[in-house]
Write an enzyme that holds these catalytic residues in place. Structure first.
Site, PDB file in Angstrom:
ATOM      1  N   PHE A 153       0.801  -1.226   0.000  1.00  0.00           N
ATOM      2  CA  PHE A 153       0.000   0.000   0.000  1.00  0.00           C
ATOM      3  C   PHE A 153       0.831   1.272   0.000  1.00  0.00           C
ATOM      4  O   PHE A 153       0.330   2.341  -0.318  1.00  0.00           O
ATOM      5  CB  PHE A 153      -0.950   0.008   1.221  1.00  0.00           C
ATOM      6  CG  PHE A 153      -0.279   0.423   2.514  1.00  0.00           C
ATOM      7  CD1 PHE A 153      -0.083   1.761   2.824  1.00  0.00           C
ATOM      8  CD2 PHE A 153       0.169  -0.529   3.423  1.00  0.00           C
ATOM      9  CE1 PHE A 153       0.543   2.149   4.009  1.00  0.00           C
ATOM     10  CE2 PHE A 153       0.802  -0.150   4.611  1.00  0.00           C
ATOM     11  CZ  PHE A 153       0.984   1.195   4.887  1.00  0.00           C
ATOM     12  N   LYS A 177      -1.306  -7.251  -9.471  1.00  0.00           N
ATOM     13  CA  LYS A 177      -2.287  -7.262  -8.378  1.00  0.00           C
ATOM     14  C   LYS A 177      -1.902  -6.160  -7.401  1.00  0.00           C
ATOM     15  O   LYS A 177      -1.013  -6.311  -6.573  1.00  0.00           O
ATOM     16  CB  LYS A 177      -2.327  -8.610  -7.649  1.00  0.00           C
ATOM     17  CG  LYS A 177      -3.576  -8.703  -6.778  1.00  0.00           C
ATOM     18  CD  LYS A 177      -3.389  -9.399  -5.461  1.00  0.00           C
ATOM     19  CE  LYS A 177      -2.747  -8.634  -4.371  1.00  0.00           C
ATOM     20  NZ  LYS A 177      -3.544  -7.573  -3.725  1.00  0.00           N
ATOM     21  N   GLU A 180      -4.926  -4.106  -2.140  1.00  0.00           N
ATOM     22  CA  GLU A 180      -6.380  -3.906  -2.027  1.00  0.00           C
ATOM     23  C   GLU A 180      -6.700  -2.649  -1.214  1.00  0.00           C
ATOM     24  O   GLU A 180      -7.823  -2.175  -1.220  1.00  0.00           O
ATOM     25  CB  GLU A 180      -7.049  -5.155  -1.415  1.00  0.00           C
ATOM     26  CG  GLU A 180      -6.665  -5.483   0.018  1.00  0.00           C
ATOM     27  CD  GLU A 180      -5.344  -6.258   0.146  1.00  0.00           C
ATOM     28  OE1 GLU A 180      -4.463  -6.128  -0.725  1.00  0.00           O
ATOM     29  OE2 GLU A 180      -5.193  -6.978   1.147  1.00  0.00           O
ATOM     30  N   SER A 230       5.375  -6.956   3.249  1.00  0.00           N
ATOM     31  CA  SER A 230       5.983  -7.249   4.553  1.00  0.00           C
ATOM     32  C   SER A 230       6.785  -8.560   4.487  1.00  0.00           C
ATOM     33  O   SER A 230       6.526  -9.412   3.626  1.00  0.00           O
ATOM     34  CB  SER A 230       4.882  -7.356   5.604  1.00  0.00           C
ATOM     35  OG  SER A 230       3.961  -8.346   5.206  1.00  0.00           O
ATOM     36  N   CYS A 285       9.643   1.520   3.472  1.00  0.00           N
ATOM     37  CA  CYS A 285      10.577   0.438   3.795  1.00  0.00           C
ATOM     38  C   CYS A 285      11.979   0.993   4.013  1.00  0.00           C
ATOM     39  O   CYS A 285      12.830   0.311   4.550  1.00  0.00           O
ATOM     40  CB  CYS A 285      10.592  -0.596   2.683  1.00  0.00           C
ATOM     41  SG  CYS A 285      11.315   0.033   1.174  1.00  0.00           S
ATOM     42  N   GLU A 387       9.054  -4.029  12.879  1.00  0.00           N
ATOM     43  CA  GLU A 387       8.902  -2.876  11.986  1.00  0.00           C
ATOM     44  C   GLU A 387       7.627  -2.146  12.402  1.00  0.00           C
ATOM     45  O   GLU A 387       6.536  -2.726  12.349  1.00  0.00           O
ATOM     46  CB  GLU A 387       8.790  -3.366  10.537  1.00  0.00           C
ATOM     47  CG  GLU A 387       8.717  -2.233   9.540  1.00  0.00           C
ATOM     48  CD  GLU A 387       8.511  -2.718   8.100  1.00  0.00           C
ATOM     49  OE1 GLU A 387       7.796  -3.711   7.891  1.00  0.00           O
ATOM     50  OE2 GLU A 387       9.064  -2.078   7.195  1.00  0.00           O
TER      51      GLU A 387
END
Ligand code: NAD
Length: 499
Positions: A153, A177, A180, A230, A285, A387
């Protein structure tokens, strides 16, 4: 008043389609908490349709000369530039980052398209004459077939663009993909690629969660998978994908250290650290999520840093008056971040600036967390290991560089690490010894640009060939080595007869 939901179609075989199957995932405007769209969670059947469309489109796309493929990408790039602010606003609306940050997200994505436009040169092979007498050898690079991209995301524009421009430029077809949580920016950008003249089926979009991801990882017609997300899911994608014979590049999470040496320039290093820790509300990240403060840097840099942190205003980003920092992605994520801050305090760290419970008068339902600094963190604490992915900066103190490097090198992750110093020797030692794939020297966020690999190590990356740069081209192609010998001239060879 209820706002109309933005459409969230799949794109299969050149058709924009409404799909349904496993319910929907709400897409929020994190600045207001309102639902702005619903991502349909598709099924293995949609995956099969999209992969089949990509598979059918592959032979024609492969035979398209690289320069013609590049021309479509040049047009695509021009359309992205033309629609830049529209994309930026869509990005901010579904993600929550500030407009300046969204512009950075889209610009970085555009650089990937620019990189991919150079494909005729990037694809060139090598050759050597007379590997033995009268025998020549050469290499060419050919596409793999159907490639897949599964994205997170936090960079709705840039991360999908890390993948498909290069994959397509190399002659592959693609199934994307998107996350979402933020599908709308990806849909908008792919719409521009369609407008640029991409043939039907060359790029497809499916939406969904685990069922769709697993169907992509195991589909017999998929050749390669690019994943960003992740670490637990990155590992899952790598393991399942490789078990099913796919080539996989899988980027995971991170915990990045920013070292502050006693001789660091106070203004530049505190500014660099603030940007590294709190840019994009820490949802990067490459976020500099831990300051490693060496010796007297605590006396110089930390007071400036705390003052600057307290001045950060968090608020809604979907309007002209911009805050310094936007909300986090969801209510659940805000709760998780606040729980981790509490865990830090419970385990003995000192909360120097507390961003919990942040509110904005105009938007009481926005997902806000204020900038937070936690001091006296040690490596056994939960906040040192997990994280956090929010606007939280841990601080760890050391007397010496050696001990600090030793601590950082025990991290299971290996994405980025930075040092702020005026000493070339300290910087050189750090670069040499730190266990991370992207190093910054007086740079807070050493995320590599598209011409270099995005180079995570250890649990920040599973695979061999990274995204971006030459490694990206290698990932999306397979090499063919041809060894050639000709015995005699052909019968009709006039040149030979005349001799
Ligand atoms: P995520 O792992 O939750 O989701 C990433 C993708 O995996 C999404 O498309 C999602 O639909 C899918 N997914 C989620 N759960 C799944 C499951 N159980 N099985 C199969 N697929 C699943 O990540 P996120 O929260 O969207 O993104 C944040 C994470 O991404 C952070 O850890 C961040 O560090 C990481 N990230 C890494 C890089 C990098 O280059 N190393 C870059 C950006 C983000």
């Amino acid at each position: 008043m209820k706002t109309a939901l933005s459409p969230c179609p799949a794109f299969i075989g050149g058709e924009w389609r409404t799909i349904s199957g496993n319910g929907v995932n709400p897409v929020y405007n994190p600045s207001t908490g309102a639902v702005i769209a619903e991502t349909p969670l598709g099924t293995a059947k949609h995956v099969d349709e999209a992969v089949q469309a990509a598979h059918d489109a592959f032979p024609g796309w492969w035979e398209t000369p690289p320069i013609d493929r590049a021309r479509i990408l040049f047009r695509f790039r021009a359309l992205v530039e033309e629609n830049f602010e529209d994309i930026v606003r869509c990005n901010t609306r579904e993600h929550g980052k500030t407009l300046v940050e969204s512009r950075g997200d889209v610009k970085r994505g555009m650089e990937m398209i620019e990189f991919a436009c150079g494909i005729p040169s990037l694809l060139m092979g090598e050759s050597l004459e007379n590997v033995a007498k009268g025998i020549d050898c050469d290499t060419i690079r050919q596409p793999l077939g159907v490639c897949v991209g599964i994205t997170p995301f936090n960079f709705p524009a840039m991360v999908p663009l890390w993948m498909y421009p290069v994959a397509l430029a190399c002659g592959n077809t693609f199934v994307l993909k998107p996350s979402e949580k933020v599908p709308l920016t990806a849909i908008k950008i792919v719409g521009l690629l369609e407008k640029a003249g991409l043939p039907k089926g060359v790029l497809n979009i499916v939406h969904g969660g685990r069922e769709v991801v697993d169907a992509l990882l195991t589909h017999p017609k998929v050749r390669a998978i690019s994943f960003v997300g992740s670490t637990p899911i990155a590992r899952h994608v790598f393991e399942v994908g490789t078990k099913h014979g796919k080539r996989v590049q899988s980027n995971g999470g991170a915990k990045n250290y920013v070292f502050l040496m006693p001789d660091a320039d106070v203004e530049n290093s505190s500014r660099g650290l603030i940007e590294a820790a709190f840019g994009c509300a820490g949802e990067r990240c490459m976020a500099g999520s831990t300051a490693v403060v060496i010796g007297d840097a605590s006396k110089t840099v930390i007071p400036a840093l705390l003052e600057a942190t307290r001045a950060i205003k968090v608020g809604p980003t979907d309007r002209e008056l911009q805050p310094n920092m936007g909300p986090v992605i969801s209510k659940q994520h805000r709760e998780r971040v606040e729980q981790l801050i509490a865990a830090g305090a419970n385990e003995g760290a000192k909360i120097s600036v507390d961003g919990r419970g942040a509110k904005h008068a105009d938007e009481p339902n926005g997902f806000f967390v204020g900038a937070t600094v936690i001091d006296q963190v040690d490596s056994t604490m939960t906040i040192a290991k997990e994280e956090i992915f929010g606007p939280v900066l841990n601080m760890m103190r050391f007397d010496q560089l050696d001990a600090a490097i030793e601590m950082a090198n025990k991290s299971p992750y290996g994405n980025g690490a930075s040092i702020f110093t005026r000493s070339g020797k300290a910087a050189r030692e750090f670069k040499h010894r730190i266990k991370a794939g992207m190093v910054g020297i007086n740079i807070g966020v050493p995320a590599s640009v598209p011409w270099f690999p995005f180079n995570g190590w250890d649990e920040s990356f599973f695979g061999d060939l990274h995204m971006q740069g030459k490694e990206g081209v290698q990932f999306f192609t397979q090499q063919k080595v041809t060894t050639t010998r000709w015995f005699n001239y052909g019968e009709g060879d006039i040149w030979h007869k005349e001799k």
